[in-house]
Design an enzyme around this catalytic site. Structure first.
Site, PDB file in Angstrom:
ATOM      1  N   CYS A 175       0.812  -1.224   0.000  1.00 59.69           N
ATOM      2  CA  CYS A 175       0.000   0.000   0.000  1.00 59.69           C
ATOM      3  C   CYS A 175       0.839   1.266   0.000  1.00 59.69           C
ATOM      4  O   CYS A 175       0.821   2.030  -0.963  1.00 59.69           O
ATOM      5  CB  CYS A 175      -0.907   0.034   1.237  1.00 59.69           C
TER       6      CYS A 175
HETATM    7  N1  LIG Z   1      -4.322  -6.631   1.830  1.00 65.03           N
HETATM    8  C1  LIG Z   1      -4.427  -5.473   2.430  1.00 65.03           C
HETATM    9  O1  LIG Z   1      -4.065  -5.328   3.588  1.00 65.03           O
HETATM   10  C2  LIG Z   1      -5.031  -4.264   1.724  1.00 65.03           C
HETATM   11  C3  LIG Z   1      -5.321  -3.128   2.485  1.00 65.03           C
HETATM   12  C4  LIG Z   1      -5.872  -2.021   1.851  1.00 65.03           C
HETATM   13  C5  LIG Z   1      -6.099  -2.059   0.485  1.00 65.03           C
HETATM   14  N2  LIG Z   1      -5.799  -3.172  -0.252  1.00 65.03           N
HETATM   15  C6  LIG Z   1      -6.070  -3.132  -1.671  1.00 65.03           C
HETATM   16  O2  LIG Z   1      -6.862  -4.230  -2.066  1.00 65.03           O
HETATM   17  C7  LIG Z   1      -6.484  -4.663  -3.378  1.00 65.03           C
HETATM   18  C8  LIG Z   1      -6.112  -6.101  -3.358  1.00 65.03           C
HETATM   19  O3  LIG Z   1      -5.034  -6.281  -2.447  1.00 65.03           O
HETATM   20  P1  LIG Z   1      -4.589  -7.690  -1.930  1.00 65.03           P
HETATM   21  O4  LIG Z   1      -3.610  -7.436  -0.858  1.00 65.03           O
HETATM   22  O5  LIG Z   1      -5.780  -8.543  -1.608  1.00 65.03           O
HETATM   23  O6  LIG Z   1      -3.862  -8.233  -3.257  1.00 65.03           O
HETATM   24  P2  LIG Z   1      -3.345  -9.723  -3.569  1.00 65.03           P
HETATM   25  O7  LIG Z   1      -2.411  -9.571  -4.702  1.00 65.03           O
HETATM   26  O8  LIG Z   1      -2.901 -10.381  -2.319  1.00 65.03           O
HETATM   27  O9  LIG Z   1      -4.643 -10.529  -3.967  1.00 65.03           O
HETATM   28  C9  LIG Z   1      -5.460 -10.228  -5.028  1.00 65.03           C
HETATM   29  C10 LIG Z   1      -6.068 -11.504  -5.571  1.00 65.03           C
HETATM   30  O10 LIG Z   1      -6.746 -11.169  -6.786  1.00 65.03           O
HETATM   31  C11 LIG Z   1      -6.558 -12.224  -7.688  1.00 65.03           C
HETATM   32  N3  LIG Z   1      -6.866 -11.746  -9.027  1.00 65.03           N
HETATM   33  C12 LIG Z   1      -6.121 -10.974  -9.843  1.00 65.03           C
HETATM   34  N4  LIG Z   1      -6.781 -10.731 -10.984  1.00 65.03           N
HETATM   35  C13 LIG Z   1      -7.969 -11.362 -10.905  1.00 65.03           C
HETATM   36  C14 LIG Z   1      -9.086 -11.494 -11.754  1.00 65.03           C
HETATM   37  N5  LIG Z   1      -9.124 -10.903 -12.957  1.00 65.03           N
HETATM   38  N6  LIG Z   1     -10.130 -12.238 -11.328  1.00 65.03           N
HETATM   39  C15 LIG Z   1     -10.095 -12.825 -10.108  1.00 65.03           C
HETATM   40  N7  LIG Z   1      -9.079 -12.730  -9.260  1.00 65.03           N
HETATM   41  C16 LIG Z   1      -8.031 -12.013  -9.648  1.00 65.03           C
HETATM   42  C17 LIG Z   1      -5.140 -12.671  -7.454  1.00 65.03           C
HETATM   43  O11 LIG Z   1      -4.935 -14.000  -7.936  1.00 65.03           O
HETATM   44  C18 LIG Z   1      -5.057 -12.581  -5.931  1.00 65.03           C
HETATM   45  O12 LIG Z   1      -5.450 -13.794  -5.317  1.00 65.03           O
HETATM   46  C19 LIG Z   1      -5.339  -3.741  -3.818  1.00 65.03           C
HETATM   47  O13 LIG Z   1      -5.845  -2.683  -4.561  1.00 65.03           O
HETATM   48  C20 LIG Z   1      -4.802  -3.243  -2.514  1.00 65.03           C
HETATM   49  O14 LIG Z   1      -4.164  -2.000  -2.665  1.00 65.03           O
HETATM   50  C21 LIG Z   1      -5.284  -4.288   0.349  1.00 65.03           C
END
Ligand SMILES: NC(=O)c1ccc[n+]([C@@H]2O[C@H](COP(=O)([O-])OP(=O)(O)OC[C@H]3O[C@@H](n4cnc5c(N)ncnc54)[C@H](O)[C@@H]3O)[C@@H](O)[C@H]2O)c1
Length: 449
Positions: free
Chosen positions: A287
């Protein structure tokens, strides 16, 4: 649960009732914590992911996130949670929540390909009454300028998004609601984290608020998706800029012989107007090092330079280089060269007590040390080995935390709570501490950097 009953068009009031009665079927695209949250609330949830390994792990009751034990997945499965890669099942759900990654590309510009890919995958299955909520962190405008046009153009039924008109025939609903997850944080229950929502119109905001209202204790409504998108960025930029500020003051304090940690602790006793931020070896996580640049990129469209973000980025990016220089000088004081020195890096994770490597400064520091000819080993209880990632290729195995005297320097990069710092200092020749993990221990072997 595999959904077999197709759902026909739903009106606003039908959807609202379904949500309130927890009959609404929820799809979470991009599988993280969120899918489980909904399952806990007894919504029928289907998780979608393009990663077949994740899908099969979840389907067989396993977990790929250290902090989520398999038992939690198994009880979610028992409550009806299922995972799939088959987007045709989307036609049968009521709400679609998108949580796919939003990284930067090699030029540090936003890479929205996951969002556009997901939007294209959803569009053929869109139906009237679908509530689509984007949660991925992104620049203001993404929901309306990127997601929405794909959903409207690429659905085959001529559906349009609800934009405040009276009729809700042939309409779907679109909102943005940022994720506020702090991995490893045990101090706030997830349902106590207020949830910000901004819909394209008042009806959409009402639906999104109803959905999240059964999961979170407080819903904060904002006037538009863009305001919700900007809220998330403000939160992350605030952290990024403040961390850069203390990182810069740390560099000055080191020169002046002042202990910045002592200063921050003292300043933090002020009961108003000050919030402590702590210096470190560089920014990590997916992030804070990434999100602010989404706004910098967007700002260029408005002929605007986000100078705070750029300056903070510059200072924070330099921190691993500062660690490299500091280790080199520390060895020099002992008449040793960095080239050929044996260095044990403690901690790979980007912050303590988690199994998350993303953007971790440890990876950069290891690569920098190796480039200078140091013989680097690492220890991290969360990573038995480390291979290749998007930006690194280390191929290393976790070294046991023993015979520490063999290393010319033990470098603390991540202050995991499980480490016995007294013992580490006692057994090592030299300890360079980037996190103040050795606070309270007095020894000439410790150099805080
Ligand atoms: N994890 C956190 O703590 C957190 C906190 C705040 C914001 N975010 C935001 O949330 C979003 C996701 O973060 P994350 O940490 O979960 O990412 P991540 O990379 O851990 O997980 C995302 C998932 O999406 C899947 N994916 C990608 N493309 C896809 C598609 N077309 N169809 C289905 N699945 C698909 C990936 O395989 C993966 O499992 C980002 O924008 C991030 O900035 C995450």
């Amino acid at each position: 649960m595999t959904i077999s009953q197709p759902v026909s068009s739903t009106t606003f009031s039908e959807l609202k009732a379904k949500i309130e009665q927890k009959r609404a079927r929820v799809a979470v695209i991009g599988l993280g914590y969120l899918a489980l949250l909904y399952t806990e609330q007894k919504f029928p949830v289907t998780g979608f992911d393009i990663d077949a390994h994740k899908v099969s792990t979840l389907q067989s009751g396993g977990s790929y996130i250290f902090r989520i034990p398999p038992t939690e997945i198994q009880s979610a499965r028992a409550r009806g949670f299922s995972a799939t890669s088959d987007y045709s099942q989307l036609g049968n759900v009521d709400a679609i929540i998108i949580c796919v990654p939003t990284p930067l590309n090699e030029y540090r510009d936003p890479d929205l390909s996951y969002i556009t890919g997901t939007a294209k995958a959803i569009a053929p299955h869109l139906r009237a009454g679908h509530l689509v909520i984007l949660e991925s962190t992104t620049y203001p405008g993404t929901t309306e300028e990127v997601l929405l046009p794909i959903l409207e153009k690429e659905n085959k039924k001529g559906l349009t998004a609800s934009r405040g008109d009276a009729s809700d025939q042939r309409q779907f609903y679109v909102a943005f609601s940022p994720e506020r997850e702090d991995p490893g944080n045990q101090t706030v229950a997830r349902r106590d984290i207020p949830k910000v929502v901004g819909g394209l119109d008042a009806k959409t905001t009402e639906l999104a608020a109803a959905l999240y209202g059964s999961i979170f204790n407080r819903i904060v409504r904002v006037s538009s998706p863009a305001a919700a998108e900007m809220t998330k960025l403000l939160e992350n930029i605030y952290r990024c800029v403040n961390i850069a500020l203390v990182n810069e003051l740390k560099l000055l304090s080191l020169r002046m012989g002042i202990d910045i940690w002592e200063v921050i602790e003292a300043a933090a006793t002020k009961p108003f107007g000050f919030q402590p931020f702590y210096p470190g070896p560089g920014l990590g996580g997916h992030c804070i090092p990434v999100d602010p640049f989404y706004l910098s990129w967007k700002a260029r469209e408005w002929d605007f330079r986000t100078r705070f973000i750029e300056l903070a980025g510059e200072i924070n990016t330099r921190m691993p280089y500062h660690v490299l220089d500091f280790v080199s000088k520390a060895l020099n004081q002992q008449k040793k060269a960095l080239h050929g020195a044996k260095i044990l890096v403690l901690g790979l994770a980007y912050k303590k007590d988690i199994d998350d490597l993303r953007e971790s400064p440890s990876l950069t520091i290891i690569e920098l040390l190796q480039k200078e000819g140091a013989q680097v080993s690492y220890n991290d209880p969360y990573f038995p080995r480390v291979g290749k990632g998007r930006k690194y290729d280390l191929q290393m195995k976790c070294a046991p935390l023993e015979k520490l005297g063999q290393y010319d320097c033990v470098l603390i990069v991540t202050d995991h709570s499980d480490y016995d710092y007294e013992r580490i200092v006692h057994e090592s020749q030299l300890v360079v501490d980037t996190r103040n993990a050795t606070r309270g221990i007095t020894s000439a072997k410790i150099l805080r950097c």
